[in-house]
Scaffold this motif. Structure first.
Motif, PDB file in Angstrom:
ATOM      1  N   GLU A  63     -26.511  17.151 -18.655  1.00 10.05           N
ATOM      2  CA  GLU A  63     -26.755  16.548 -19.965  1.00 10.05           C
ATOM      3  C   GLU A  63     -26.324  15.087 -19.981  1.00 10.05           C
ATOM      4  OE1 GLU A  63     -24.789  18.971 -22.866  1.00 10.05           O
ATOM      5  OE2 GLU A  63     -26.059  20.715 -22.440  1.00 10.05           O
ATOM      6  N   PHE A  64     -25.181  14.800 -19.350  1.00  7.71           N
ATOM      7  CA  PHE A  64     -24.694  13.423 -19.286  1.00  7.71           C
ATOM      8  C   PHE A  64     -25.653  12.539 -18.489  1.00  7.71           C
ATOM      9  CE2 PHE A  64     -22.436  10.308 -16.648  1.00  7.71           C
ATOM     10  CZ  PHE A  64     -21.954   9.465 -17.639  1.00  7.71           C
ATOM     11  N   ALA A  65     -26.090  13.015 -17.348  1.00  7.75           N
ATOM     12  CA  ALA A  65     -26.945  12.222 -16.470  1.00  7.75           C
ATOM     13  C   ALA A  65     -28.330  11.995 -17.052  1.00  7.75           C
ATOM     14  CB  ALA A  65     -27.048  12.906 -15.107  1.00  7.75           C
ATOM     15  N   MET A  66     -28.783  12.887 -17.891  1.00  6.25           N
ATOM     16  CA  MET A  66     -30.135  12.761 -18.436  1.00  6.25           C
ATOM     17  C   MET A  66     -30.188  12.003 -19.763  1.00  6.25           C
ATOM     18  SD  MET A  66     -32.124  13.830 -16.317  1.00  6.25           S
ATOM     19  CE  MET A  66     -31.858  14.513 -14.726  1.00  6.25           C
ATOM     20  N   ARG A  67     -29.041  11.558 -20.250  1.00  4.06           N
ATOM     21  CA  ARG A  67     -29.045  10.749 -21.464  1.00  4.06           C
ATOM     22  C   ARG A  67     -29.760   9.440 -21.185  1.00  4.06           C
ATOM     23  NH1 ARG A  67     -22.896  11.313 -23.114  1.00  4.06           N
ATOM     24  NH2 ARG A  67     -22.974  13.417 -23.912  1.00  4.06           N
ATOM     25  N   GLY A  68     -30.378   8.896 -22.190  1.00  2.00           N
ATOM     26  CA  GLY A  68     -31.132   7.652 -22.041  1.00  2.00           C
ATOM     27  C   GLY A  68     -30.277   6.485 -21.570  1.00  2.00           C
ATOM     28  N   ASN A  69     -29.052   6.371 -22.085  1.00  2.00           N
ATOM     29  CA  ASN A  69     -28.212   5.237 -21.729  1.00  2.00           C
ATOM     30  C   ASN A  69     -27.858   5.230 -20.253  1.00  2.00           C
ATOM     31  OD1 ASN A  69     -28.284   4.555 -24.395  1.00  2.00           O
ATOM     32  ND2 ASN A  69     -26.241   5.301 -24.864  1.00  2.00           N
ATOM     33  N   VAL A  70     -27.590   6.389 -19.695  1.00  2.00           N
ATOM     34  CA  VAL A  70     -27.225   6.461 -18.280  1.00  2.00           C
ATOM     35  C   VAL A  70     -28.429   6.079 -17.419  1.00  2.00           C
ATOM     36  CG1 VAL A  70     -26.462   7.998 -16.437  1.00  2.00           C
ATOM     37  CG2 VAL A  70     -25.433   8.171 -18.687  1.00  2.00           C
ATOM     38  N   MET A  71     -29.601   6.558 -17.794  1.00  2.00           N
ATOM     39  CA  MET A  71     -30.796   6.218 -17.023  1.00  2.00           C
ATOM     40  C   MET A  71     -31.096   4.724 -17.142  1.00  2.00           C
ATOM     41  SD  MET A  71     -31.363   9.008 -15.626  1.00  2.00           S
ATOM     42  CE  MET A  71     -32.969   8.920 -14.875  1.00  2.00           C
ATOM     43  N   ASP A  72     -30.932   4.153 -18.335  1.00  2.00           N
ATOM     44  CA  ASP A  72     -31.136   2.717 -18.519  1.00  2.00           C
ATOM     45  C   ASP A  72     -30.157   1.920 -17.659  1.00  2.00           C
ATOM     46  OD1 ASP A  72     -33.114   3.267 -20.322  1.00  2.00           O
ATOM     47  OD2 ASP A  72     -31.881   2.895 -22.102  1.00  2.00           O
ATOM     48  N   LEU A  73     -28.918   2.386 -17.613  1.00  2.00           N
ATOM     49  CA  LEU A  73     -27.912   1.710 -16.807  1.00  2.00           C
ATOM     50  C   LEU A  73     -28.277   1.764 -15.330  1.00  2.00           C
ATOM     51  CD1 LEU A  73     -25.185   0.284 -16.629  1.00  2.00           C
ATOM     52  CD2 LEU A  73     -24.114   2.531 -16.507  1.00  2.00           C
ATOM     53  N   ALA A  74     -28.741   2.914 -14.868  1.00  2.00           N
ATOM     54  CA  ALA A  74     -29.135   3.044 -13.460  1.00  2.00           C
ATOM     55  C   ALA A  74     -30.282   2.092 -13.135  1.00  2.00           C
ATOM     56  CB  ALA A  74     -29.535   4.487 -13.158  1.00  2.00           C
ATOM     57  N   VAL A  75     -31.254   2.011 -14.007  1.00  2.00           N
ATOM     58  CA  VAL A  75     -32.376   1.090 -13.791  1.00  2.00           C
ATOM     59  C   VAL A  75     -31.863  -0.345 -13.782  1.00  2.00           C
ATOM     60  CG1 VAL A  75     -34.504   0.184 -14.816  1.00  2.00           C
ATOM     61  CG2 VAL A  75     -34.129   2.644 -14.691  1.00  2.00           C
ATOM     62  N   GLY A  76     -30.956  -0.668 -14.688  1.00  2.00           N
ATOM     63  CA  GLY A  76     -30.388  -2.012 -14.742  1.00  2.00           C
ATOM     64  C   GLY A  76     -29.650  -2.384 -13.475  1.00  2.00           C
ATOM     65  N   VAL A  77     -28.900  -1.452 -12.908  1.00  2.00           N
ATOM     66  CA  VAL A  77     -28.169  -1.724 -11.666  1.00  2.00           C
ATOM     67  C   VAL A  77     -29.143  -1.975 -10.521  1.00  2.00           C
ATOM     68  CG1 VAL A  77     -26.668  -0.673  -9.930  1.00  2.00           C
ATOM     69  CG2 VAL A  77     -26.080  -0.508 -12.340  1.00  2.00           C
ATOM     70  N   ILE A  78     -30.191  -1.174 -10.437  1.00  2.00           N
ATOM     71  CA  ILE A  78     -31.172  -1.343  -9.355  1.00  2.00           C
ATOM     72  C   ILE A  78     -31.899  -2.678  -9.494  1.00  2.00           C
ATOM     73  CG2 ILE A  78     -33.333  -0.435  -8.415  1.00  2.00           C
ATOM     74  CD1 ILE A  78     -32.225   2.384  -9.164  1.00  2.00           C
ATOM     75  N   VAL A  79     -32.351  -2.986 -10.704  1.00  2.00           N
ATOM     76  CA  VAL A  79     -33.044  -4.260 -10.926  1.00  2.00           C
ATOM     77  C   VAL A  79     -32.085  -5.426 -10.698  1.00  2.00           C
ATOM     78  CG1 VAL A  79     -34.171  -5.670 -12.685  1.00  2.00           C
ATOM     79  CG2 VAL A  79     -34.769  -3.274 -12.449  1.00  2.00           C
ATOM     80  N   GLY A  80     -30.840  -5.268 -11.125  1.00  2.00           N
ATOM     81  CA  GLY A  80     -29.838  -6.320 -10.907  1.00  2.00           C
ATOM     82  C   GLY A  80     -29.607  -6.598  -9.431  1.00  2.00           C
ATOM     83  N   GLY A  81     -29.565  -5.534  -8.625  1.00  2.00           N
ATOM     84  CA  GLY A  81     -29.404  -5.725  -7.181  1.00  2.00           C
ATOM     85  C   GLY A  81     -30.572  -6.485  -6.579  1.00  2.00           C
TER      86      GLY A  81
END
Length: 132
Positions: free
Chosen positions: A10-28
């Motif tokens: 449930e934690f991993a599938m929240r929108g904020n966590v997924m947005d953060l993961a995308v942000g980290v990848i794009v940031g890299g």
């Protein structure tokens, strides 16, 4: 253990966590672009004025110790460029958000009272007038 895994899912599938993961990848990926911009485009121009191809080539020797102050200058330059680009992106997103808010249609005017409500209002007003 099953409850723990369910909570994690449930934690991993929240929108904020997924947005953060995308942000980290794009940031890299963006970091690699910025580094290339500095090393491959800006530094050759700056090198004309400082007589070196890269700030990374700038060293200071003190009592046999090598101080690579050029690496620090290059890291600061990377940070300034990244901060400027992020600032511009946030500013653009805020501008778009404000436009959406201002373009929202105004709320509809309150509905006209029904005949029943009008009649009840008249009765209330008459009863108040009689009490005085």
């Amino acid at each position: 253990m099953k409850k723990f895994l369910q909570e994690f899912k449930e934690f991993a599938m929240r929108g904020n966590v997924m947005d953060l993961a995308v942000g980290v990848i794009v940031g890299g990926a963006f970091s690699a672009i910025t580094t290339s911009l500095i090393n491959d485009i800006l530094m050759p121009f700056i090198g004309i004025f400082v007589n070196t191809a890269s700030f990374a080539d700038l060293y200071l020797y003190v009592n046999g110790a090598e101080i690579a102050y050029g690496n620090f200058i290059q890291a600061v330059l990377n940070f300034i460029i990244m901060a400027f680009v992020v600032f511009c992106m946030v500013k653009a997103i805020n501008r778009l958000t404000r436009k959406k808010e201002t373009e929202a249609p105004p709320p509809p005017p309150p509905a006209e009272p029904s005949n029943e409500e009008k009649l009840l209002t008249e009765i209330r007003d008459l009863l108040k007038a009689q009490q005085k």
